[in-house]
Design an enzyme around this catalytic site. Structure first.
Site, PDB file in Angstrom:
ATOM      1  N   ASP A   1      69.284  39.049  59.427  1.00 28.20           N
ATOM      2  CA  ASP A   1      68.297  37.021  59.497  1.00 28.20           C
ATOM      3  C   ASP A   1      68.956  35.920  60.826  1.00 28.20           C
ATOM      4  OD1 ASP A   1      70.917  37.405  58.089  1.00 28.20           O
ATOM      5  OD2 ASP A   1      70.195  35.536  56.880  1.00 28.20           O
TER       6      ASP A   1
ATOM      7  N   GLU B   1      71.764  37.102  55.049  1.00 28.44           N
ATOM      8  CA  GLU B   1      73.149  37.188  54.943  1.00 28.44           C
ATOM      9  C   GLU B   1      73.556  35.394  55.246  1.00 28.44           C
ATOM     10  OE1 GLU B   1      77.160  36.106  55.688  1.00 28.44           O
ATOM     11  OE2 GLU B   1      75.494  35.296  57.658  1.00 28.44           O
TER      12      GLU B   1
ATOM     13  N   HIS C   1      75.578  29.239  65.520  1.00 31.02           N
ATOM     14  CA  HIS C   1      74.444  28.310  64.530  1.00 31.02           C
ATOM     15  C   HIS C   1      74.481  27.081  65.219  1.00 31.02           C
ATOM     16  CE1 HIS C   1      75.497  30.085  60.042  1.00 31.02           C
ATOM     17  NE2 HIS C   1      75.498  31.025  60.562  1.00 31.02           N
TER      18      HIS C   1
HETATM   19 ZN   LIG Z   1      76.571  35.456  60.644  1.00 29.86          ZN
END
Ligand SMILES: [Zn+2]
Length: 404
Positions: A83, A141, A372
């Site tokens: 994902d 996840e 991220h």
């Molecule tokens: Zn990761």
């Protein structure tokens, strides 16, 4: 170079191409229909037993070894998560995300390509593979979690016998120079739980608090008592992190509200402290509320458990990395990370190891941004290494499990 790593590098350009295709089209959460279709197409020409999930876009593929062996054949699980994240990509590459607001900002596109690569390598080297391999392509996840439903659907028995050992590799966009592998035995990542407290009182006029039951000072006391409890009830050698990120109550200065709400994140690094922390948080909130004649309702959302690397499996996996890439490409992690990881559910059930590798795209990794970030850049030249390492882990561990 090991046969597996050499085979992975021979198909390297195709794996990189696959990674870039995935990178252009990230998806979120449990339902990744396009990603699932891409994975199924990439595995199509291989001789595999493929199962897809119900209620989530998982793919479980079983690859049977053909090396002669008397007795029960071991089963090794390899995992790749699939994902993306709700992030708008700012990395300027020609294969950047074509979906606004979505990005493979945690490098899971490299994981998928790496696991497909491992499947192709193991298919080619089937005559050397003593056991069977379960390939776990998991969604969600980043939440709400795909491993648990996959385990419930029979993931660990997919080969007809229970999985003996499990491995996963995660790529990082910063932390270390590209090509450095890193990890540690024991706890690797935290358990992360959401704590939600509602302090219930009775509202009233701000001029007459004795006629009400004011939840505001009680909520403040609960927050302070949480921090006291963290330092007084837990050993400093097994850390607990509790952060109140939100406290909310009321509408206006002269109105006592009915309730106050506290939201906190709780991170622990052992099962014992996780269980104790759940109890302590509940007792502290309820006890303080009761002392003032109010009540507190405590809900602790069950997040991912602690990710624990089995000592022996970790030592084995690190040795494989040393053999494949040289000890100079390995770094021991001194401490666990306070992030959390869905693979923890698998590693609670079967011994295994979770390794990290830097895919930093910059020459100077200290300038790179973390996973991220909208500017997290992953260099896919490490994909064949990930594929080769996963395949080698399966080949070698099957042999030792079989006692060969
Ligand atoms: Zn990761």
């Amino acid at each position: 170079m090991s046969d597996a790593l050499a085979a992975a590098h021979r198909i390297g350009p195709e794996l990189v191409e696959l990674r870039r295709r995935l990178h252009r089209a990230p998806e979120l959460g449990l339902h990744l229909p396009d990603t699932q279709a891409t994975v199924l197409a990439a595995l199509e020409s291989l001789d595999l037993e493929v199962h897809t999930g119900e209620g989530l876009s998982s793919v479980v593929a079983v690859l049977r070894g053909r090396a002669p062996h008397d007795g029960e054949r071991p089963v090794v699980l390899l995992r790749g998560d699939m994902d993306g994240l709700p992030v708008t990509e700012e990395v300027d590459v020609e294969y950047r995300s074509e979906r606004t607001g979505l990005m493979h900002a945690c490098g899971h596109d490299l994981h998928v390509a790496g696991l497909v690569g491992a499947a192709r390598v193991l298919d080619e080297l089937r005559d050397e593979l003593v056991g069977d391999v379960v390939l776990m392509f998991q969604p969600a996840e980043e939440g709400p979690g795909g491993a648990e439903p996959m385990i419930r659907d029979g993931l660990l028995e997919a080969a007809g016998r229970r999985v003996d050992a499990a491995y996963a590799v995660h790529v990082y966009s910063a932390d270390h120079p590209r090509g450095t592998w890193f990890g540690r035995p024991g706890p690797l990542m935290a358990a992360a739980d959401e704590v939600h407290v509602v302090v219930r009182g009775v509202g009233g006029h701000g001029s007459a608090p004795e006629r009400a039951k004011d939840p505001v000072p009680v909520a403040c006391e609960v927050v302070l008592a949480f921090h006291t409890a963290v330092t007084r009830r837990f050993s400093v050698w097994d850390p607990v992190v509790l952060t109140v990120g939100k406290i909310a109550a009321g509408t206006k200065d002269n109105i006592i509200p009915d309730e106050a709400v506290i939201d906190a994140t709780l991170r622990t690094f052992s099962r014992e402290h996780r269980e104790l922390a759940h109890r302590v948080v509940t007792e502290v909130a309820q006890g303080i509320a009761a002392a003032h004649g109010l009540t507190a309702e405590v809900t602790i959302g069950n997040g991912y458990p602690v990710t624990v690397n089995d000592e022996a499996e970790f030592a084995f996996a690190r040795d494989v990395v040393h053999d494949l890439f040289g000890a100079e490409h390995w770094a021991d992690m001194d401490n666990p990370e306070a992030g959390s990881e869905d693979m923890a559910f698998v590693l609670e059930e079967v011994p295994g190891a979770y390794l990290n590798v830097s895919a930093c795209a910059l020459e100077d990794h200290t300038l790179a941004e973390d996973n991220h970030s909208p500017r997290a850049a992953f260099d896919d030249s490490v994909v064949p290494d990930v594929a080769g390492a996963l395949a080698e882990l399966a080949l070698r561990r099957s042999r030792t499990l079989a006692g060969d």
